[in-house]
Design an enzyme around this catalytic site. Structure first.
Site, PDB file in Angstrom:
ATOM      1  N   CYS A 166      -4.297   6.628   0.638  1.00 38.06           N
ATOM      2  CA  CYS A 166      -2.931   6.525   0.103  1.00 38.06           C
ATOM      3  C   CYS A 166      -1.990   5.617   0.894  1.00 38.06           C
ATOM      4  O   CYS A 166      -1.530   4.588   0.388  1.00 38.06           O
ATOM      5  CB  CYS A 166      -2.319   7.923   0.012  1.00 38.06           C
ATOM      6  SG  CYS A 166      -3.307   9.110  -0.915  1.00 38.06           S
ATOM      7  N   HIS A 218       5.170   8.331   0.092  1.00 35.43           N
ATOM      8  CA  HIS A 218       4.052   8.419   1.046  1.00 35.43           C
ATOM      9  C   HIS A 218       4.015   7.235   2.013  1.00 35.43           C
ATOM     10  O   HIS A 218       2.957   6.702   2.325  1.00 35.43           O
ATOM     11  CB  HIS A 218       2.726   8.537   0.292  1.00 35.43           C
ATOM     12  CG  HIS A 218       1.745   9.421   1.017  1.00 35.43           C
ATOM     13  ND1 HIS A 218       0.468   9.659   0.566  1.00 35.43           N
ATOM     14  CD2 HIS A 218       1.856  10.130   2.169  1.00 35.43           C
ATOM     15  CE1 HIS A 218      -0.161  10.475   1.383  1.00 35.43           C
ATOM     16  NE2 HIS A 218       0.666  10.774   2.374  1.00 35.43           N
ATOM     17  N   ASP A 233      -3.648   3.020  -5.890  1.00 33.58           N
ATOM     18  CA  ASP A 233      -3.830   2.781  -4.459  1.00 33.58           C
ATOM     19  C   ASP A 233      -5.285   2.944  -4.010  1.00 33.58           C
ATOM     20  O   ASP A 233      -5.706   2.321  -3.036  1.00 33.58           O
ATOM     21  CB  ASP A 233      -2.903   3.669  -3.616  1.00 33.58           C
ATOM     22  CG  ASP A 233      -2.953   5.141  -3.986  1.00 33.58           C
ATOM     23  OD1 ASP A 233      -3.721   5.504  -4.906  1.00 33.58           O
ATOM     24  OD2 ASP A 233      -2.212   5.938  -3.372  1.00 33.58           O
TER      25      ASP A 233
END
Length: 411
Positions: free
Chosen positions: A17, A67, A223
């Site tokens: 991620c 994130h 991603d």
């Protein structure tokens, strides 16, 4: 998809991620921006994607999973100075509780998306577009969905009902001992994907209804991939196609449609899209523009795309068989080296499920030598000495918080 340019060999440079997201927003590789693990805050020394567009008059907006703010969690407010150029803000650091999903706006007060968060985030995106209808300034809207990331079964039941678990066909590289878990996971995975397909369709319909399609570029990507039992593995970070390949669909206003097999890395997305809208690519960006290649006006700028695992962690930790590796993906071959030397070589044209490792075989010696040269050249360009994981952690001043997360060492 039928109205898009589709790049079928889009490679997640570090298939997990945080590193992949950092590559996208900086156009840099992991050992430049420093995010080769989860939970390290991105503090780039270059102008980010949103900052470039903002400086050229774009309204910038971000909705969903961020994130990139390090060891903050979903309950923490990310202040404007850490949003990397995004102004409109309806986001959270990271949560995969899709029915109890938090977010923040500028108030600093935690709010919750109603119901399945991807549906509510899509509503928010459409409201944003409706608010831009009469504005002259261009906009950059980034919608970041959490699904289809696990947990796979936190998904609307009507989408799960579209699939029969017992009838799901698995990939040929899922071993017998992994079939039951893989089939159950894929049941939810497919349901999430179908729900997101509905979400993207709603955004596309809104653009058409609002008369925005004639001057709007729409991109769909991700991603990282998901192993889901292939090669006997699950999750991400692995060097096989199920982990490293991600979708990339580019819908241009004129509806240009073509399928491209050229390898295209996540760091290449920023310079390509900036090129397509006529914005300059800032210094420090390492990816290259594929815009002319996508439009059929030039050959591919690169033969291979670089990918790697810099520090094994989470469910690809050393304890789970994880290892440091660097690899290249071409339109036909995958070649991977670990710290011991050449590890994997697949002819993906003849062996699309990567069942036969050709590494070291005499009949592919010239191919392996060529791929090794491509990999060595790319590592040299990145000043990547291929250190082991602990050496990288020490050099960057990172330490483990838990098997899934890291942080900068406290001074």
């Amino acid at each position: 998809a039928q109205k898009s340019i589709r790049l079928d060999t889009t490679v997640s440079t570090c298939p997990v991620c945080c590193p992949a997201r950092a590559c996208l927003l900086t156009g840099q590789y992991p050992l430049t921006h420093g995010i080769f693990l989860n939970q390290i805050r991105l503090e780039p020394d270059t102008t980010t994607f949103a900052e470039v567009l903002k400086s050229h008059g774009y309204d910038t907006a971000y909705i969903g999973k961020w994130h990139l703010d390090g060891d903050t969690h979903e309950q923490n407010f990310i202040p404007p100075e850490r949003r990397l150029g995004f102004d409109f803000w309806r986001a959270h650091e990271c949560s995969h509780n899709y029915y109890d999903s938090p977010y923040y706006d500028d108030s600093g007060i935690m709010k919750k998306w109603e119901g399945y968060d991807a549906f509510a985030q899509t509503d928010c995106a459409i409201e944003y577009l409706e608010g831009r209808q009469d504005e002259d300034d261009p906009f950059f809207l980034f919608v970041s969905y959490g699904p289809p990331h696990n947990p796979f079964h936190k998904v609307p039941e009507e989408y799960r009902a579209l699939y029969n678990e017992d009838e799901i066909v698995l990939r040929d590289n899922v071993p017998a001992e992994s079939e039951a878990t893989a089939r159950n996971d894929m049941w939810g995975y497919y349901a999430h994907i179908t729900a997101l397909d509905h979400c993207v369709g709603r955004v596309e319909e809104a653009l058409e209804r609002l008369g925005m399609t004639e001057d709007t570029i729409l991109v769909f990507t991700s991603d990282h991939g998901e192993m889901n039992g292939s090669q006997g593995h699950d999750r991400k970070i692995r060097p096989w196609d199920e982990s490293i390949l991600v979708p990339f669909l580019l819908r241009l206003p004129d509806g240009t449609s073509r399928q491209i097999d050229t390898p295209f890395g996540i760091p290449d997305m920023m310079p390509t899209l900036l090129d397509l809208v006529g914005a300059p690519v800032p210094e420090g960006v390492e990816g290259v523009s594929f815009a002319k290649h996508m439009l059929g006006e030039a050959d591919a700028p690169l033969e291979a795309s670089l990918f790697g695992c810099y520090v094994p962690f989470a469910n690809y930790s050393y304890e789970h068989g994880g290892r440091e590796y660097r690899g290249v993906r071409t339109s036909r071959y995958t070649y991977v080296r670990d710290l011991e030397g050449p590890w994997l070589l697949y002819d993906n044209e003849a062996d699309p499920y990567q069942l036969e490792n050709l590494c070291g075989r005499p009949e592919v010696e010239s191919v392996q030598t060529h791929l090794e040269g491509l990999l060595s050249d790319l590592l040299k360009e990145q000043n990547d000495a291929f250190e082991n994981g602990q050496e990288l952690l020490d050099r960057w001043g990172y330490e483990m918080v838990n098997p899934h997360a890291f942080r900068r060492k406290q001074v």
